[in-house]
Design an enzyme around this catalytic site. Structure first.
Site, PDB file in Angstrom:
ATOM      1  N   SER A  55       1.447  -7.418  -1.126  1.00 45.56           N
ATOM      2  CA  SER A  55       2.138  -8.474  -0.367  1.00 45.56           C
ATOM      3  C   SER A  55       1.332  -9.764  -0.299  1.00 45.56           C
ATOM      4  CB  SER A  55       2.543  -7.993   1.025  1.00 45.56           C
ATOM      5  OG  SER A  55       1.449  -7.968   1.894  1.00 45.56           O
ATOM      6  N   THR A  62       0.824  -1.219   0.000  1.00 52.03           N
ATOM      7  CA  THR A  62       0.000   0.000   0.000  1.00 52.03           C
ATOM      8  C   THR A  62       0.847   1.254   0.000  1.00 52.03           C
ATOM      9  OG1 THR A  62      -1.839  -1.068   1.106  1.00 52.03           O
ATOM     10  CG2 THR A  62      -1.694   1.296   1.363  1.00 52.03           C
ATOM     11  N   ASP A  93      -0.076  -6.823   4.681  1.00 46.75           N
ATOM     12  CA  ASP A  93      -0.817  -8.082   4.827  1.00 46.75           C
ATOM     13  C   ASP A  93       0.065  -9.275   5.195  1.00 46.75           C
ATOM     14  OD1 ASP A  93      -3.117  -6.731   4.286  1.00 46.75           O
ATOM     15  OD2 ASP A  93      -3.290  -7.368   2.203  1.00 46.75           O
TER      16      ASP A  93
HETATM   17  N1  ASP Z   1      -2.779  -5.409   0.363  1.00 51.19           N
HETATM   18  C1  ASP Z   1      -1.728  -4.543   0.813  1.00 51.19           C
HETATM   19  C2  ASP Z   1      -0.427  -5.346   0.851  1.00 51.19           C
HETATM   20  O1  ASP Z   1      -0.231  -6.104   1.742  1.00 51.19           O
HETATM   21  C3  ASP Z   1      -2.040  -4.007   2.155  1.00 51.19           C
HETATM   22  C4  ASP Z   1      -1.005  -3.055   2.733  1.00 51.19           C
HETATM   23  O2  ASP Z   1       0.087  -2.880   2.281  1.00 51.19           O
HETATM   24  O3  ASP Z   1      -1.359  -2.455   3.760  1.00 51.19           O
HETATM   25  O4  ASP Z   1       0.370  -5.208  -0.027  1.00 51.19           O
END
Ligand code: ASP
Length: 334
Positions: A55, A13, A87
């Site tokens: 991730s 993110t 994640d």
């Molecule tokens: N879906 C994202 C990831 O893990 C969530 C984040 O980075 O907060 O890459």
């Protein structure tokens, strides 16, 4: 002399932008640093983009790539900062804790709940704090820095999906806090003058079986054919339901001890497991040699088993010995 940090980016993110189909990693390392231009302490930061993934898509392959990137650059830098999606950050931090042991230099993972280009974001403070922490003389080893909290790599768990305080330190205190640019240390980790020990192989054939009331057992056959280690996440301090025990032992008895490894852990977040407490657990221990996760997090157990089974050990005894050896701060109860 000016201190040197290597920033390794992986996506997440923190580096995401809005696309038509939702947030996706898109920013490079330089763009992350640009956003911090006026708030970083003086130092030299070099960058390397290891991957650009949500991730959710990270695997043991990226863990090995990251460990390799740190190893390659180890002598040239004072510390390492890794940006990563939240994640699976706890898994990566655990894996790196086993792949890079006794590091006298800090390897700090961070990320964000909101992308760095959003108006309201935790990305800038997390990244700035991570750099600050990585620059400090007393920092060492693999850690997660998030929302002003420093958590040792093997104890972190993502516990909130949206809030900025996304991570907790499980069954172990946080090592430090970073507040307004100052580091408050609760536990000293910086004394090690040892040489780091790097590993470069993992065995990914580790499965997590989460028990649910009334779970059916047909799946076991396929699981044992595909995986070398089965972590059973049982309900409380630990046990196997009667309806599963016979099928489980029938399958396990076909293998040599050590050929398939059974690890018992718990679905309960805090205080760990102890299969010796109840009959449903004790009976299990009497029938088959197994390992108990006790106070370790699931993420650490999974990474530790991948690391142990990646080392060509022979027999259950050697696996057991290494599993109960304390690596970093991964267990106090073993
Ligand atoms: N879906 C994202 C990831 O893990 C969530 C984040 O980075 O907060 O890459």
């Amino acid at each position: 002399m000016e201190k040197r940090i290597l920033l390794l980016t992986t996506g997440g993110t923190i580096a995401s932008t809005q696309t038509e189909r939702g947030l996706a990693p898109g920013l490079g390392a330089q763009e992350l640093l640009e956003s911090l231009r006026d708030i970083l302490p003086p130092c030299r930061i070099d960058t390397r983009e290891v991957c650009s993934l949500d991730s959710t898509n990270m695997t043991w392959r990226e863990w090995l790539l990251l460990a390799g990137a740190v190893r390659e650059a180890y002598d040239a830098y004072d510390g390492f900062v890794i940006t990563h999606g939240t994640d699976t950050m706890a898994y990566t931090a655990s894996a790196l804790s086993y792949l890079i042991q006794k590091s006298p230099k800090p390897i700090v993972l961070t990320g964000a709940q909101k992308p760095i280009h959003m108006e309201i974001t935790d990305a800038k403070s997390n990244l700035r704090d991570a750099v600050l922490y990585a620059l400090d003389e007393k920092s060492a080893g693999v850690q997660i820095l998030f929302n002003g909290q420093v958590i040792t790599g093997t104890r972190a768990k993502k516990v909130r999906s949206f809030s900025f305080d996304a991570f907790s330190s499980i069954n172990y205190p946080p090592l430090a806090a970073v507040q307004d640019g100052r580091i408050l240390r609760y536990i000293d980790v910086g004394e090690s003058r040892e040489e780091p020990v790097f590993y470069d192989s993992l065995n990914p054939r580790v499965f997590l079986l989460k028990l649910t009331p009334g779970i059916r057992t047909e799946i076991l056959e396929a699981v044992f054919q595909t995986y070398d280690c089965i972590i059973v996440e049982s309900f409380g301090v630990g046990g196997i339901p009667d309806s599963m025990a016979d099928d489980l032992f029938a399958i396990l008895s076909r293998y040599e001890p050590g050929e398939k490894v059974l690890v018992m852990t718990t679905q309960v977040t805090y205080e760990g497991s102890n299969v010796g407490v109840y009959e449903v657990g004790q009976r299990l221990r009497e029938r088959f040699p197994l390992l108990e996760a006790r106070d370790m997090t699931l993420e650490a157990v999974l990474a530790k088993m991948m690391w142990i089974l990646g080392q060509n050990l022979t027999g259950f005894g050697e696996i057991e010995k290494l599993f109960y050896e304390r690596i970093g701060q991964d267990t106090i109860l073993a």
